[in-house]
Design a protein around this motif. Structure first.
Motif, PDB file in Angstrom:
ATOM      1  N   THR A  87      -4.676  13.437 -14.663  1.00  0.00           N
ATOM      2  CA  THR A  87      -4.790  13.814 -13.261  1.00  0.00           C
ATOM      3  C   THR A  87      -5.415  12.760 -12.357  1.00  0.00           C
ATOM      4  O   THR A  87      -5.152  12.751 -11.165  1.00  0.00           O
ATOM      5  CB  THR A  87      -5.597  15.120 -13.127  1.00  0.00           C
ATOM      6  N   ASP A  88      -6.271  11.880 -12.890  1.00  0.00           N
ATOM      7  CA  ASP A  88      -6.897  10.897 -12.012  1.00  0.00           C
ATOM      8  C   ASP A  88      -7.460   9.749 -12.840  1.00  0.00           C
ATOM      9  O   ASP A  88      -7.667   9.881 -14.053  1.00  0.00           O
ATOM     10  CB  ASP A  88      -8.009  11.540 -11.180  1.00  0.00           C
ATOM     11  N   VAL A  89      -7.717   8.626 -12.171  1.00  0.00           N
ATOM     12  CA  VAL A  89      -8.280   7.440 -12.816  1.00  0.00           C
ATOM     13  C   VAL A  89      -9.189   6.743 -11.811  1.00  0.00           C
ATOM     14  O   VAL A  89      -8.868   6.655 -10.627  1.00  0.00           O
ATOM     15  CB  VAL A  89      -7.165   6.489 -13.311  1.00  0.00           C
ATOM     16  N   ASN A  90     -10.358   6.286 -12.269  1.00  0.00           N
ATOM     17  CA  ASN A  90     -11.247   5.572 -11.355  1.00  0.00           C
ATOM     18  C   ASN A  90     -11.157   4.069 -11.585  1.00  0.00           C
ATOM     19  O   ASN A  90     -10.375   3.588 -12.405  1.00  0.00           O
ATOM     20  CB  ASN A  90     -12.690   6.095 -11.452  1.00  0.00           C
ATOM     21  N   ASP A  91     -11.974   3.312 -10.848  1.00  0.00           N
ATOM     22  CA  ASP A  91     -11.858   1.855 -10.899  1.00  0.00           C
ATOM     23  C   ASP A  91     -12.385   1.257 -12.196  1.00  0.00           C
ATOM     24  O   ASP A  91     -12.120   0.089 -12.496  1.00  0.00           O
ATOM     25  CB  ASP A  91     -12.594   1.230  -9.713  1.00  0.00           C
ATOM     26  N   GLN A  92     -13.126   2.048 -12.978  1.00  0.00           N
ATOM     27  CA  GLN A  92     -13.572   1.580 -14.295  1.00  0.00           C
ATOM     28  C   GLN A  92     -12.524   1.832 -15.376  1.00  0.00           C
ATOM     29  O   GLN A  92     -12.725   1.473 -16.534  1.00  0.00           O
ATOM     30  CB  GLN A  92     -14.885   2.272 -14.690  1.00  0.00           C
ATOM     31  N   GLY A  93     -11.427   2.474 -14.984  1.00  0.00           N
ATOM     32  CA  GLY A  93     -10.380   2.776 -15.952  1.00  0.00           C
ATOM     33  C   GLY A  93     -10.590   4.083 -16.688  1.00  0.00           C
ATOM     34  O   GLY A  93      -9.842   4.402 -17.614  1.00  0.00           O
ATOM     35  N   THR A  94     -11.597   4.860 -16.288  1.00  0.00           N
ATOM     36  CA  THR A  94     -11.806   6.176 -16.886  1.00  0.00           C
ATOM     37  C   THR A  94     -10.772   7.145 -16.338  1.00  0.00           C
ATOM     38  O   THR A  94     -10.522   7.191 -15.125  1.00  0.00           O
ATOM     39  CB  THR A  94     -13.216   6.697 -16.580  1.00  0.00           C
ATOM     40  N   ILE A  95     -10.175   7.931 -17.217  1.00  0.00           N
ATOM     41  CA  ILE A  95      -9.112   8.871 -16.855  1.00  0.00           C
ATOM     42  C   ILE A  95      -9.586  10.285 -17.143  1.00  0.00           C
ATOM     43  O   ILE A  95     -10.219  10.541 -18.167  1.00  0.00           O
ATOM     44  CB  ILE A  95      -7.830   8.578 -17.655  1.00  0.00           C
ATOM     45  N   CYS A  96      -9.300  11.207 -16.233  1.00  0.00           N
ATOM     46  CA  CYS A  96      -9.541  12.616 -16.527  1.00  0.00           C
ATOM     47  C   CYS A  96      -8.210  13.322 -16.696  1.00  0.00           C
ATOM     48  O   CYS A  96      -7.193  12.918 -16.127  1.00  0.00           O
ATOM     49  CB  CYS A  96     -10.398  13.295 -15.456  1.00  0.00           C
ATOM     50  N   GLY A  97      -8.231  14.371 -17.494  1.00  0.00           N
ATOM     51  CA  GLY A  97      -7.000  15.080 -17.762  1.00  0.00           C
ATOM     52  C   GLY A  97      -7.237  16.379 -18.493  1.00  0.00           C
ATOM     53  O   GLY A  97      -8.376  16.815 -18.698  1.00  0.00           O
ATOM     54  N   THR A  98      -6.139  17.004 -18.871  1.00  0.00           N
ATOM     55  CA  THR A  98      -6.156  18.305 -19.526  1.00  0.00           C
ATOM     56  C   THR A  98      -5.177  18.286 -20.686  1.00  0.00           C
ATOM     57  O   THR A  98      -4.115  17.668 -20.600  1.00  0.00           O
ATOM     58  CB  THR A  98      -5.740  19.411 -18.538  1.00  0.00           C
ATOM     59  N   TRP A  99      -5.530  18.963 -21.760  1.00  0.00           N
ATOM     60  CA  TRP A  99      -4.580  19.154 -22.844  1.00  0.00           C
ATOM     61  C   TRP A  99      -4.493  20.631 -23.182  1.00  0.00           C
ATOM     62  O   TRP A  99      -5.424  21.398 -22.968  1.00  0.00           O
ATOM     63  CB  TRP A  99      -4.951  18.323 -24.072  1.00  0.00           C
ATOM     64  N   SER A 100      -3.331  21.035 -23.684  1.00  0.00           N
ATOM     65  CA  SER A 100      -3.095  22.421 -24.031  1.00  0.00           C
ATOM     66  C   SER A 100      -2.959  22.559 -25.536  1.00  0.00           C
ATOM     67  O   SER A 100      -2.302  21.751 -26.200  1.00  0.00           O
ATOM     68  CB  SER A 100      -1.820  22.932 -23.350  1.00  0.00           C
ATOM     69  N   ASP A 101      -3.590  23.634 -26.068  1.00  0.00           N
ATOM     70  CA  ASP A 101      -3.397  23.919 -27.487  1.00  0.00           C
ATOM     71  C   ASP A 101      -2.209  24.867 -27.654  1.00  0.00           C
ATOM     72  O   ASP A 101      -1.553  25.248 -26.678  1.00  0.00           O
ATOM     73  CB  ASP A 101      -4.674  24.483 -28.114  1.00  0.00           C
ATOM     74  N   SER A 102      -1.923  25.263 -28.880  1.00  0.00           N
ATOM     75  CA  SER A 102      -0.743  26.086 -29.155  1.00  0.00           C
ATOM     76  C   SER A 102      -0.863  27.490 -28.584  1.00  0.00           C
ATOM     77  O   SER A 102       0.135  28.211 -28.476  1.00  0.00           O
ATOM     78  CB  SER A 102      -0.492  26.156 -30.659  1.00  0.00           C
ATOM     79  N   ASN A 103      -2.063  27.907 -28.185  1.00  0.00           N
ATOM     80  CA  ASN A 103      -2.264  29.209 -27.565  1.00  0.00           C
ATOM     81  C   ASN A 103      -2.213  29.143 -26.045  1.00  0.00           C
ATOM     82  O   ASN A 103      -2.550  30.121 -25.376  1.00  0.00           O
ATOM     83  CB  ASN A 103      -3.612  29.790 -28.002  1.00  0.00           C
ATOM     84  N   GLU A 104      -1.836  27.985 -25.519  1.00  0.00           N
ATOM     85  CA  GLU A 104      -1.739  27.738 -24.077  1.00  0.00           C
ATOM     86  C   GLU A 104      -3.093  27.760 -23.391  1.00  0.00           C
ATOM     87  O   GLU A 104      -3.185  27.936 -22.177  1.00  0.00           O
ATOM     88  CB  GLU A 104      -0.786  28.729 -23.395  1.00  0.00           C
ATOM     89  N   SER A 105      -4.158  27.592 -24.130  1.00  0.00           N
ATOM     90  CA  SER A 105      -5.473  27.426 -23.535  1.00  0.00           C
ATOM     91  C   SER A 105      -5.652  25.966 -23.155  1.00  0.00           C
ATOM     92  O   SER A 105      -5.261  25.062 -23.910  1.00  0.00           O
ATOM     93  CB  SER A 105      -6.567  27.851 -24.514  1.00  0.00           C
ATOM     94  N   LEU A 106      -6.225  25.724 -21.977  1.00  0.00           N
ATOM     95  CA  LEU A 106      -6.339  24.375 -21.445  1.00  0.00           C
ATOM     96  C   LEU A 106      -7.751  23.837 -21.635  1.00  0.00           C
ATOM     97  O   LEU A 106      -8.734  24.550 -21.452  1.00  0.00           O
ATOM     98  CB  LEU A 106      -5.968  24.365 -19.968  1.00  0.00           C
TER      99      LEU A 106
END
Length: 203
Positions: A87-106
């Protein structure tokens, strides 16, 4: 949103350069489509992160993350995930995001430049999970989570502490989507028609 669904729709991805030139990004790979305008971020170095799928019939399952740097794509999938959204990246190269498991929990996460991964999980989140959607160069993260009260709450993660952010009379839905280096947060809220808010910190 409040019913636990994740809004993902096909999009065309473009970059507007400072001189006003607009250019569309090429697909990550043959047959791939970009998905969800909310899963796109760019930093001051021009690195872009986002999400794509090669199976539009199952938009969430099979979604993969991409990193576009120096005109070269890198595909990133969170270990063990059935879907990965960046979803986003800062100038240090750190990335935020989300992953889903098989139960559709994020589940939220940060991916640092060295490849290390750190979870971002709001303690009060229900089965729907946590979705980080923005971060700044101070390492502060914002996003939203599905609470055990069946409402969708915004949050900010700063110096290891989670703080819930709910717009007054929001009808049970507040999404914190972006944060700048001054700590100013933007996002939408309900009830009725979707409306935008700006939250300015008092320091």
């Amino acid at each position: 949103f409040a019913d636990g669904t994740l809004p993902i729709v096909p999009v065309r991805v473009f970059v507007r350069d400072p001189n006003g030139t607009i250019r569309f990004l090429r697909p990550v790979m043959s047959g791939a489509e970009f998905f969800d305008a909310e899963t796109l971020g760019i930093n001051n170095e021009g690195t872009i992160v986002g999400t794509f799928t090669v199976n539009p019939a199952l938009p969430l399952f099979g979604c993969q993350g991409f990193i576009l740097k120096d005109d070269a794509y890198t595909v990133f999938n969170y270990p063990g995930a059935v879907a990965t959204l960046l979803t986003d990246v800062n100038d240090q190269g750190t990335i935020c995001g989300t992953w889903s498991d098989s139960n559709e929990s994020l589940h939220g996460f940060l991916r640092y430049k060295d490849g290390s991964l750190v979870p971002v999980e709001v303690p009060d989140a229900g089965a729907g999970g946590t979705i980080p959607s923005g971060l700044n160069n101070r390492g502060e993260v914002v996003g939203y989570y599905y609470g055990t009260d069946s409402n969708t709450h915004g949050f900010i993660l700063s110096k290891g502490t989670y703080t819930t952010l709910d717009f007054p009379n929001d009808g049970g839905v507040t999404l914190a989507c972006g944060i700048n280096d001054e700590g100013v947060i933007v996002g939408p809220y309900l009830p009725g028609e979707i409306q935008a808010f700006i939250a300015i910190p008092v320091r």
